[in-house]
Write a protein that holds these residues in place. Structure first.
Motif, PDB file in Angstrom:
ATOM      1  N   ASP A 152      -4.228   2.052 -11.349  1.00  0.00           N
ATOM      2  CA  ASP A 152      -4.381   2.383  -9.933  1.00  0.00           C
ATOM      3  C   ASP A 152      -5.443   3.446  -9.678  1.00  0.00           C
ATOM      4  O   ASP A 152      -6.068   3.468  -8.625  1.00  0.00           O
ATOM      5  CB  ASP A 152      -3.039   2.889  -9.371  1.00  0.00           C
ATOM      6  CG  ASP A 152      -2.020   1.796  -9.378  1.00  0.00           C
ATOM      7  OD1 ASP A 152      -2.390   0.664  -9.739  1.00  0.00           O
ATOM      8  OD2 ASP A 152      -0.854   2.052  -9.042  1.00  0.00           O
ATOM      9  N   ILE A 155      -9.288   2.017 -10.712  1.00  0.00           N
ATOM     10  CA  ILE A 155      -9.789   0.843 -10.003  1.00  0.00           C
ATOM     11  C   ILE A 155     -10.949   1.196  -9.085  1.00  0.00           C
ATOM     12  O   ILE A 155     -11.849   0.397  -8.856  1.00  0.00           O
ATOM     13  CB  ILE A 155      -8.632   0.187  -9.209  1.00  0.00           C
ATOM     14  CG1 ILE A 155      -9.069  -1.140  -8.598  1.00  0.00           C
ATOM     15  CG2 ILE A 155      -8.127   1.073  -8.102  1.00  0.00           C
ATOM     16  CD1 ILE A 155      -9.022  -2.267  -9.536  1.00  0.00           C
ATOM     17  N   LYS A 156     -10.981   2.435  -8.610  1.00  0.00           N
ATOM     18  CA  LYS A 156     -12.035   2.788  -7.648  1.00  0.00           C
ATOM     19  C   LYS A 156     -13.417   2.756  -8.293  1.00  0.00           C
ATOM     20  O   LYS A 156     -14.403   2.552  -7.600  1.00  0.00           O
ATOM     21  CB  LYS A 156     -11.762   4.165  -7.058  1.00  0.00           C
ATOM     22  CG  LYS A 156     -11.860   5.283  -8.057  1.00  0.00           C
ATOM     23  CD  LYS A 156     -11.693   6.623  -7.383  1.00  0.00           C
ATOM     24  CE  LYS A 156     -11.905   7.733  -8.387  1.00  0.00           C
ATOM     25  NZ  LYS A 156     -11.765   9.045  -7.828  1.00  0.00           N
ATOM     26  N   PHE A 159     -15.599  -0.261  -7.696  1.00  0.00           N
ATOM     27  CA  PHE A 159     -16.247  -0.457  -6.408  1.00  0.00           C
ATOM     28  C   PHE A 159     -17.759  -0.208  -6.460  1.00  0.00           C
ATOM     29  O   PHE A 159     -18.541  -1.066  -6.027  1.00  0.00           O
ATOM     30  CB  PHE A 159     -15.540   0.405  -5.351  1.00  0.00           C
ATOM     31  CG  PHE A 159     -16.209   0.432  -4.028  1.00  0.00           C
ATOM     32  CD1 PHE A 159     -16.519  -0.731  -3.366  1.00  0.00           C
ATOM     33  CD2 PHE A 159     -16.534   1.637  -3.435  1.00  0.00           C
ATOM     34  CE1 PHE A 159     -17.151  -0.708  -2.144  1.00  0.00           C
ATOM     35  CE2 PHE A 159     -17.168   1.674  -2.213  1.00  0.00           C
ATOM     36  CZ  PHE A 159     -17.481   0.497  -1.572  1.00  0.00           C
TER      37      PHE A 159
ATOM     38  N   LEU B  94     -11.490  -4.059  -2.114  1.00  0.00           N
ATOM     39  CA  LEU B  94     -11.335  -2.952  -1.168  1.00  0.00           C
ATOM     40  C   LEU B  94      -9.876  -2.828  -0.726  1.00  0.00           C
ATOM     41  O   LEU B  94      -9.350  -1.723  -0.585  1.00  0.00           O
ATOM     42  CB  LEU B  94     -12.251  -3.164   0.041  1.00  0.00           C
ATOM     43  CG  LEU B  94     -13.737  -2.977  -0.241  1.00  0.00           C
ATOM     44  CD1 LEU B  94     -14.559  -3.292   0.984  1.00  0.00           C
ATOM     45  CD2 LEU B  94     -14.015  -1.558  -0.696  1.00  0.00           C
ATOM     46  N   ARG B  96      -7.269  -3.686  -2.488  1.00  0.00           N
ATOM     47  CA  ARG B  96      -6.478  -3.114  -3.575  1.00  0.00           C
ATOM     48  C   ARG B  96      -6.720  -1.604  -3.680  1.00  0.00           C
ATOM     49  O   ARG B  96      -5.783  -0.834  -3.904  1.00  0.00           O
ATOM     50  CB  ARG B  96      -6.824  -3.792  -4.901  1.00  0.00           C
ATOM     51  CG  ARG B  96      -6.117  -3.108  -6.012  1.00  0.00           C
ATOM     52  CD  ARG B  96      -5.892  -3.869  -7.266  1.00  0.00           C
ATOM     53  NE  ARG B  96      -5.323  -2.927  -8.237  1.00  0.00           N
ATOM     54  CZ  ARG B  96      -5.504  -3.010  -9.523  1.00  0.00           C
ATOM     55  NH1 ARG B  96      -6.177  -4.011 -10.027  1.00  0.00           N
ATOM     56  NH2 ARG B  96      -4.983  -2.114 -10.330  1.00  0.00           N
ATOM     57  N   ILE B  97      -7.970  -1.191  -3.486  1.00  0.00           N
ATOM     58  CA  ILE B  97      -8.251   0.248  -3.530  1.00  0.00           C
ATOM     59  C   ILE B  97      -7.485   0.958  -2.413  1.00  0.00           C
ATOM     60  O   ILE B  97      -6.919   2.035  -2.609  1.00  0.00           O
ATOM     61  CB  ILE B  97      -9.766   0.511  -3.430  1.00  0.00           C
ATOM     62  CG1 ILE B  97     -10.459   0.009  -4.691  1.00  0.00           C
ATOM     63  CG2 ILE B  97     -10.056   1.978  -3.246  1.00  0.00           C
ATOM     64  CD1 ILE B  97     -11.954   0.130  -4.654  1.00  0.00           C
ATOM     65  N   ASP B 100      -3.900   1.272  -3.530  1.00  0.00           N
ATOM     66  CA  ASP B 100      -3.682   2.195  -4.638  1.00  0.00           C
ATOM     67  C   ASP B 100      -4.006   3.628  -4.268  1.00  0.00           C
ATOM     68  O   ASP B 100      -3.362   4.557  -4.741  1.00  0.00           O
ATOM     69  CB  ASP B 100      -4.541   1.792  -5.839  1.00  0.00           C
ATOM     70  CG  ASP B 100      -4.001   0.541  -6.509  1.00  0.00           C
ATOM     71  OD1 ASP B 100      -2.849   0.199  -6.228  1.00  0.00           O
ATOM     72  OD2 ASP B 100      -4.723  -0.077  -7.292  1.00  0.00           O
ATOM     73  N   GLN B 101      -5.041   3.826  -3.467  1.00  0.00           N
ATOM     74  CA  GLN B 101      -5.535   5.180  -3.248  1.00  0.00           C
ATOM     75  C   GLN B 101      -5.287   5.669  -1.826  1.00  0.00           C
ATOM     76  O   GLN B 101      -5.660   6.779  -1.496  1.00  0.00           O
ATOM     77  CB  GLN B 101      -7.033   5.236  -3.556  1.00  0.00           C
ATOM     78  CG  GLN B 101      -7.402   4.582  -4.865  1.00  0.00           C
ATOM     79  CD  GLN B 101      -7.759   5.583  -5.933  1.00  0.00           C
ATOM     80  OE1 GLN B 101      -8.200   6.676  -5.632  1.00  0.00           O
ATOM     81  NE2 GLN B 101      -7.565   5.218  -7.171  1.00  0.00           N
ATOM     82  N   ALA B 106     -14.960   5.751   1.692  1.00  0.00           N
ATOM     83  CA  ALA B 106     -15.565   5.831   0.367  1.00  0.00           C
ATOM     84  C   ALA B 106     -15.864   7.269  -0.036  1.00  0.00           C
ATOM     85  O   ALA B 106     -15.728   7.632  -1.205  1.00  0.00           O
ATOM     86  CB  ALA B 106     -16.843   5.001   0.328  1.00  0.00           C
ATOM     87  N   LEU B 109     -12.763   8.717  -1.242  1.00  0.00           N
ATOM     88  CA  LEU B 109     -12.369   8.087  -2.499  1.00  0.00           C
ATOM     89  C   LEU B 109     -12.972   8.809  -3.691  1.00  0.00           C
ATOM     90  O   LEU B 109     -12.328   9.007  -4.718  1.00  0.00           O
ATOM     91  CB  LEU B 109     -12.838   6.625  -2.467  1.00  0.00           C
ATOM     92  CG  LEU B 109     -12.382   5.706  -3.578  1.00  0.00           C
ATOM     93  CD1 LEU B 109     -10.892   5.559  -3.524  1.00  0.00           C
ATOM     94  CD2 LEU B 109     -13.062   4.354  -3.418  1.00  0.00           C
ATOM     95  N   PHE B 110     -14.233   9.211  -3.551  1.00  0.00           N
ATOM     96  CA  PHE B 110     -14.916   9.833  -4.691  1.00  0.00           C
ATOM     97  C   PHE B 110     -15.007  11.342  -4.540  1.00  0.00           C
ATOM     98  O   PHE B 110     -15.824  11.980  -5.179  1.00  0.00           O
ATOM     99  CB  PHE B 110     -16.304   9.213  -4.868  1.00  0.00           C
ATOM    100  CG  PHE B 110     -16.222   7.813  -5.355  1.00  0.00           C
ATOM    101  CD1 PHE B 110     -16.028   7.566  -6.709  1.00  0.00           C
ATOM    102  CD2 PHE B 110     -16.269   6.751  -4.486  1.00  0.00           C
ATOM    103  CE1 PHE B 110     -15.906   6.274  -7.178  1.00  0.00           C
ATOM    104  CE2 PHE B 110     -16.158   5.453  -4.937  1.00  0.00           C
ATOM    105  CZ  PHE B 110     -15.968   5.223  -6.289  1.00  0.00           C
TER     106      PHE B 110
END
Lengths: 501, 122
Positions: A152, A155-156, A159, B94, B96-97, B100-101, B106, B109-110
């Protein structure tokens, strides 16, 4: 002559068979393993045939070139197919030892076969649009594999991998459209023939730069590499080895084709730009590696710096330096893949791949240590290992060019190559000291986990192959020179594909 | 006709890149859809201007040179299918992200400062 189709057909059929007919079981593993062995045998046959009898082609559907799609294998393509077959076979066997059947993801085996199908199609095709399709087949399989077993959190990282590659695919498509608009053909030989007459036309140069950007993204050249070092570490060890050993090198192969076959050879300005891009990739890649603290991260950055060497030598663009690229490719793919596999084995033994929490491995298993040392020193380019000969050829050619006009640039680039070699040695020694050499009573080595023995055996086989390349370098260098000669002989290529004019 | 197509392709590419550089997942996704269309249009336009040319069906009395070039049309069909396949994969990734997150941004995300619990050992 239909041997040319087999490198594509064999993985495709194996993949379909494994996906549709067989359930995940030891039987499926055995059959796919046998198919992997057959692919290695086929690829070696192809290398032998193309080396002794010259290139082979097949016109699909019997449509004559330049209207139909042509598949073409010369020594260079055959060498790449052989390396791919060896690496995918080794990674597959390693995967068998790493995880029992009921734990492995059931889709991994078929997807690896589809990945090899795409890679082999990209290697043998002599048609620009077909190359685009091959890249998409290859990339779709790789997208699926990179997300298949990611957790989990990781997975990012898939992208950026997906989006950057999708972007470059779309640029490739537009580039193929421009090529068709300009030349009215997508066949490599036809394009090469017409581009030769249009060498002064700025549109040819623009197309060359567009395609260089596309393939540069795939290969991970400076400044287009940022997606690579974070996305590869999320793969399981055998797949990371396959990606590092083969997938990124397809980009290098296509750049070789682009400059060797498609574009006129007189683009010395563009070649110099390529050489500088290669030089910067080398240095920045190795600096990134020095900054990382876990094995897969370090090795992922090393992919970049090794790609840099190859791109640098492509930028030199002499028959000798192209032969050096090809030899470097043979050596580096094997070494790189086996280093990832050693890293995976060490991870199984220490239950982590963070350097700070590893250790004691030399006492536990000297064999793995020796294998790692051979491959690491080979990567850094110390004699008598295989990496030495590749680096020697590149440095010799750099010094040779340095005595010509504008020579200082080549001296600087050669200096960068040597400096990168030292830093490579430094970061390899970092792994060596912290995982193998350090004695720390608090760190456990899980020797009771029997899996590491089979895994070490596979890596040992790879190591023997790599030592063979190092000690039997003469044979492989001869092979590389023949490949380089066939790649750069455009007149013969055009006549072979299009027939005598 | 070709000039207008060239401008349209340019605008599509420009907007697509601008959208991809945004941080919202939906904008990024639409950026890629536009990008795919821009590339397809560039591919299609390589057959030249279709005005005044007949469909590529060989009948008596029509010179082959007076027909539209069918090859880019065939190629673009392949390209559309491939682009669609990859884009649908992107949608699923996207999603699934997002599951999960718990983010559709974006940049977030990072973001290095987010908690690294269960993160990769670095």
């Amino acid at each position: 002559m239909n041997l040319v189709v087999l490198p594509v057909l064999l993985p495709a059929l194996t993949g379909l068979f494994a996906l549709l007919i067989l359930r995940p079981s030891p039987v499926r593993r055995t059959l796919v393993g046998i198919s992997g062995g057959l692919q290695v045998a086929l690829a070696c046959t192809l290398v032998g045939l193309t080396y002794t009898q010259g290139p082979m082609k097949v016109e699909l559907g019997d449509w004559p070139a330049p209207f139909g799609i042509v598949l073409y294998i010369d020594v260079l393509a055959a060498i790449m197919i052989a390396i791919g077959a060896v690496i995918s076979w080794a990674c597959m066997l390693y995967g068998f030892f790493e995880l029992p059947t009921r734990v492995t993801h059931p889709l991994r085996l078929p997807l690896v076969q589809f990945l090899m199908m795409g890679i082999n199609l990209a290697l043998v095709t002599a048609d620009l649009f077909n190359l685009f399709v091959a890249f998409e087949v290859m990339l779709l399989a790789s997208y699926a594999l990179i997300t298949l077993e990611a957790d989990d959190w990781n997975i990012k990282e898939a992208f950026p991998y997906l989006s950057v590659n999708l972007f470059s695919s779309m640029l490739f498509l537009a580039g193929a459209g421009f090529a068709y608009g300009m030349f009215g053909s997508l066949n490599f030989a036809d394009i090469a023939q017409q581009a030769e007459l249009m060498a002064d036309d700025p549109r040819v140069g623009a197309l060359g730069i567009l395609l260089l950007v596309v393939f540069g993204i795939k290969a991970g050249i400076f400044p287009l590499y940022f997606w690579l070092p974070n996305s590869y570490p999320i793969l399981p060890a055998p797949l990371a080895a396959l990606y590092a050993g083969m997938l990124t090198k397809v980009g290098v192969y296509v750049i070789l084709r682009l400059f060797g076959t498609l574009l006129p050879h007189e683009f010395s300005g563009l070649h110099l730009v390529v050489a500088w891009m290669g030089g910067l990739t080398m240095v920045l890649g190795v600096l990134g590696a020095v900054s990382r603290g876990f094995i897969r991260g370090i090795l992922s950055f090393h992919i970049l710096s090794q790609i840099g060497y190859m791109i640098l030598a492509i930028g030199f663009f002499t028959p000798f330096s192209i032969a050096a690229v090809i030899f470097y490719n043979i050596h580096n793919n094997i070494v790189k893949a086996s280093l990832f596999l050693v890293g995976g084995t060490a991870t199984v033994l220490n239950r982590t791949d963070t350097l700070a929490r590893m250790g004691n491995l030399w006492v536990a298993t000297p064999a793995l240590g020796i294998i790692f040392l051979c491959q690491a020193l080979s990567l850094a380019g110390l004699p008598p290992f295989s990496g030495f000969w590749g680096k020697l050829m590149i440095v010799l050619e750099g010094l040779n060019l340095g005595s010509g006009p504008g020579g200082w640039q080549f001296f600087v680039l050669t200096g960068l190559a040597l400096f990168t070699g030292i830093l490579t040695l430094f970061s390899m020694l970092k792994i060596w000291l912290t995982t193998f050499w350090v004695r720390d009573e608090s760190i456990e080595v899980h020797r009771e986990d029997r899996r590491w023995k089979g895994m070490t055996a596979v890596v040992g086989g790879m190591c023997l192959l790599s030592l063979t390349i190092g000690f039997g370098a003469q044979f492989f260098i001869k092979l590389s020179f023949e490949a380089s000669r066939q790649l750069l002989d455009k007149a013969a290529y055009i006549e072979f594909i299009l027939g005598p004019s | 006709m070709m000039f207008e197509t060239a401008i349209l392709v340019g605008i599509l590419f420009g907007f697509a890149v601008w959208l991809i550089l945004q941080s919202s997942f939906v904008k990024i996704l639409f950026g890629f859809i536009l990008l795919s269309n821009a590339a397809n249009l560039a591919m299609l336009s390589s057959s030249g201007s279709p005005s005044g040319r007949s469909a590529p069906v060989v009948l008596d009395g029509i010179a082959v040179t007076a027909m539209a070039d069918p090859l880019p049309q065939a190629l673009v069909l392949t390209a559309i299918v491939i682009g669609f396949g990859v884009l649908s994969y992107l949608v699923v990734l996207l999603y699934r992200i997002f599951l999960d997150q718990k983010t559709t941004n974006a940049a977030e995300l990072f973001d290095e400062s987010r908690s690294q619990e269960g993160g990769p050992e670095q």
